[in-house]
Design a protein around this motif. Sequence first.
Motif, short mmCIF file in Angstrom:
data_model
loop_
_atom_site.label_atom_id
_atom_site.label_comp_id
_atom_site.label_asym_id
_atom_site.label_seq_id
_atom_site.Cartn_x
_atom_site.Cartn_y
_atom_site.Cartn_z
N THR A 228 -13.77 -15.18 32.92
CA THR A 228 -13.67 -16.44 32.18
C THR A 228 -13.17 -16.22 30.76
O THR A 228 -12.31 -16.96 30.27
CB THR A 228 -15.04 -17.14 32.16
OG1 THR A 228 -15.44 -17.44 33.50
CG2 THR A 228 -15.00 -18.42 31.34
N GLU A 229 -13.71 -15.23 30.09
CA GLU A 229 -13.26 -14.93 28.72
C GLU A 229 -11.79 -14.53 28.71
O GLU A 229 -11.04 -14.90 27.81
CB GLU A 229 -14.13 -13.83 28.11
CG GLU A 229 -15.56 -14.26 27.83
CD GLU A 229 -15.61 -15.50 26.94
OE1 GLU A 229 -14.92 -15.51 25.89
OE2 GLU A 229 -16.33 -16.45 27.28
N ASN A 230 -11.39 -13.76 29.71
CA ASN A 230 -9.98 -13.37 29.80
C ASN A 230 -9.08 -14.58 30.01
O ASN A 230 -8.01 -14.69 29.40
CB ASN A 230 -9.78 -12.38 30.95
CG ASN A 230 -10.30 -10.99 30.63
OD1 ASN A 230 -10.35 -10.61 29.45
ND2 ASN A 230 -10.67 -10.23 31.64
N LYS B 150 -9.54 -17.62 29.07
CA LYS B 150 -9.41 -18.38 27.83
C LYS B 150 -8.49 -17.67 26.84
O LYS B 150 -7.69 -18.32 26.14
CB LYS B 150 -10.79 -18.62 27.22
CG LYS B 150 -11.66 -19.55 28.08
CD LYS B 150 -13.00 -19.85 27.45
CE LYS B 150 -13.78 -20.83 28.33
NZ LYS B 150 -15.08 -21.20 27.74
N GLN B 151 -8.56 -16.35 26.81
CA GLN B 151 -7.66 -15.60 25.94
C GLN B 151 -6.22 -15.71 26.43
O GLN B 151 -5.30 -15.92 25.62
CB GLN B 151 -8.09 -14.13 25.90
CG GLN B 151 -7.18 -13.24 25.06
CD GLN B 151 -7.09 -13.68 23.61
OE1 GLN B 151 -8.08 -14.15 23.04
NE2 GLN B 151 -5.91 -13.54 23.01
N TRP B 152 -6.00 -15.60 27.74
CA TRP B 152 -4.65 -15.73 28.29
C TRP B 152 -4.09 -17.12 28.00
O TRP B 152 -2.91 -17.28 27.71
CB TRP B 152 -4.66 -15.47 29.80
CG TRP B 152 -5.11 -14.09 30.18
CD1 TRP B 152 -5.01 -12.95 29.42
CD2 TRP B 152 -5.75 -13.71 31.40
NE1 TRP B 152 -5.55 -11.88 30.10
CE2 TRP B 152 -6.00 -12.30 31.32
CE3 TRP B 152 -6.14 -14.38 32.56
CZ2 TRP B 152 -6.62 -11.59 32.35
CZ3 TRP B 152 -6.75 -13.68 33.59
CH2 TRP B 152 -6.98 -12.31 33.48
N ARG C 50 -4.81 -19.05 25.44
CA ARG C 50 -4.39 -19.12 24.03
C ARG C 50 -3.06 -18.39 23.82
O ARG C 50 -2.21 -18.84 23.05
CB ARG C 50 -5.49 -18.53 23.14
CG ARG C 50 -6.74 -19.42 23.05
CD ARG C 50 -7.69 -18.92 22.00
NE ARG C 50 -8.34 -17.68 22.40
CZ ARG C 50 -9.49 -17.61 23.07
NH1 ARG C 50 -10.12 -18.73 23.41
NH2 ARG C 50 -10.03 -16.45 23.38
N GLU C 51 -2.89 -17.27 24.50
CA GLU C 51 -1.64 -16.52 24.39
C GLU C 51 -0.45 -17.33 24.92
O GLU C 51 0.69 -17.15 24.47
CB GLU C 51 -1.74 -15.20 25.15
CG GLU C 51 -2.71 -14.21 24.51
CD GLU C 51 -2.98 -13.00 25.39
OE1 GLU C 51 -2.39 -12.93 26.51
OE2 GLU C 51 -3.76 -12.12 24.98
N GLN D 13 -4.23 -24.61 22.83
CA GLN D 13 -5.17 -24.49 21.73
C GLN D 13 -6.61 -24.40 22.20
O GLN D 13 -7.48 -23.92 21.46
CB GLN D 13 -5.02 -25.70 20.79
CG GLN D 13 -3.91 -25.56 19.77
CD GLN D 13 -2.53 -25.58 20.42
OE1 GLN D 13 -2.22 -26.49 21.17
NE2 GLN D 13 -1.72 -24.58 20.13
N GLN D 14 -6.88 -24.83 23.41
CA GLN D 14 -8.24 -24.77 23.93
C GLN D 14 -8.20 -24.74 25.44
O GLN D 14 -7.34 -25.37 26.07
CB GLN D 14 -9.05 -25.98 23.44
CG GLN D 14 -10.55 -25.89 23.72
CD GLN D 14 -11.29 -27.07 23.11
OE1 GLN D 14 -10.71 -27.94 22.49
NE2 GLN D 14 -12.61 -27.10 23.30
N ARG E 174 -1.39 -15.15 36.35
CA ARG E 174 -2.13 -14.09 35.65
C ARG E 174 -3.52 -13.92 36.24
O ARG E 174 -4.01 -12.80 36.41
CB ARG E 174 -2.21 -14.46 34.16
CG ARG E 174 -2.80 -13.36 33.28
CD ARG E 174 -1.80 -12.28 33.00
NE ARG E 174 -2.34 -11.24 32.16
CZ ARG E 174 -2.30 -11.23 30.82
NH1 ARG E 174 -1.71 -12.25 30.18
NH2 ARG E 174 -2.80 -10.23 30.14
#
Length: 379
Positions: free
Chosen positions: A11-13, A15-17, A19-20, A24-25, A124
């Motif tokens: 889940t954290e990944n 959200k980071q992907w 943003r990349e 914005q959210q 991804r």
Amino acid sequence: MSHPLDLVALTENIKQWGRELGFQQVGICDTDLSPEEPRLQAWLKKQYHGEMAWMARHGMMRARPHELLPGTLRVISVRMNYLPAKAAFATTLKNPRLGYVSRYALGRDYHKVLRQRLKRLGDRIREHCIALNYRPFVDSAPLLERPLAVKAGLGWTGKHSLVLNREAGSWFFLGELLIDVPLPVDAPQPEQCGRCVACLTTCPTGAIVEPYVVDARRCISYLTIELEGAIPEALRPLMGNRIYGCDDCQLICPWNRYGQLTDEDDFSPRRVLHAPELIALFAWSEATFLRVTEGSAIRRIGHFRWLRNIAVAMGNAPWDQAILHALQSRQGENALLDEHITWAITQQLARRRALAVDVQPPQQKRLVRAIEKGLPRDA
């Protein structure tokens, strides 16, 4: 299917992907929208969807994401800012000889931009799963995207029915990725409109009939984009110079003082649509319309509905011999257009007799003053 053991890390990944990829959210929720079904049924029963038959065609499927993609367990909801720098809100709205295009439509069609990014996000995620079924959506299927965004923690539902966010106001697009992985879900945000009713009182046509409820049949966005036939005559004077969409309920919203400007080049205004003169727009041939609106959301309404909208705005403009001649020059091309041209000519001639100089309604003047005071710097 098999899932990674550490769903929290995945889940954290994700959200980071996200943003990349320019979102914005990114938020995550389950598929249960059962509380929305009675509200949707009541809205449809009152015919507030107007001619948008597709809103009713699929019944309650709009509130059941798992029926769109069998096996769906979670919805990944994303938002992407679209407010361009130098948006020229006040400049355009206070000059009735210019045509106002809703700021979301000034650049490239957002459907394509967001869908491509969501597809890349899904690919991804698939790289990190043994198996994955996913499907991206951007206004492309019977899906209640705003309640999903609220449930995923992207914001709360404003009284104008749009999603509001503390850090971004409402100047953002939404998109969804349906997946069959039981990811941890996000918590919703509390509603923060309080007693404010600015959006209800500012709507030019009174389309926000009660908090959180919009009668699309009166909404200028519906009238200029979704409505295929004649615009009701009683509503034409209330449209002012808005020729594609309307932003008034967003412009007056106090939370949009915190709106963030986009850094997406695709959403930069096309010069020809940025504070354009009505007479110049009305002179476009169909070939010019198709060329200028290539890759734009505007193209889908077609040339004659575009001219229909402009004719109404010209009818609302101050008396101008050049406007009268422009209107007369297009008579006889199309029956729907002729009806609006005739109305606009009548308005122009009446204005000439009255020698009206300033035709902006007081409501629009108040809105312009509010815009100039409350928008983010550079907007």
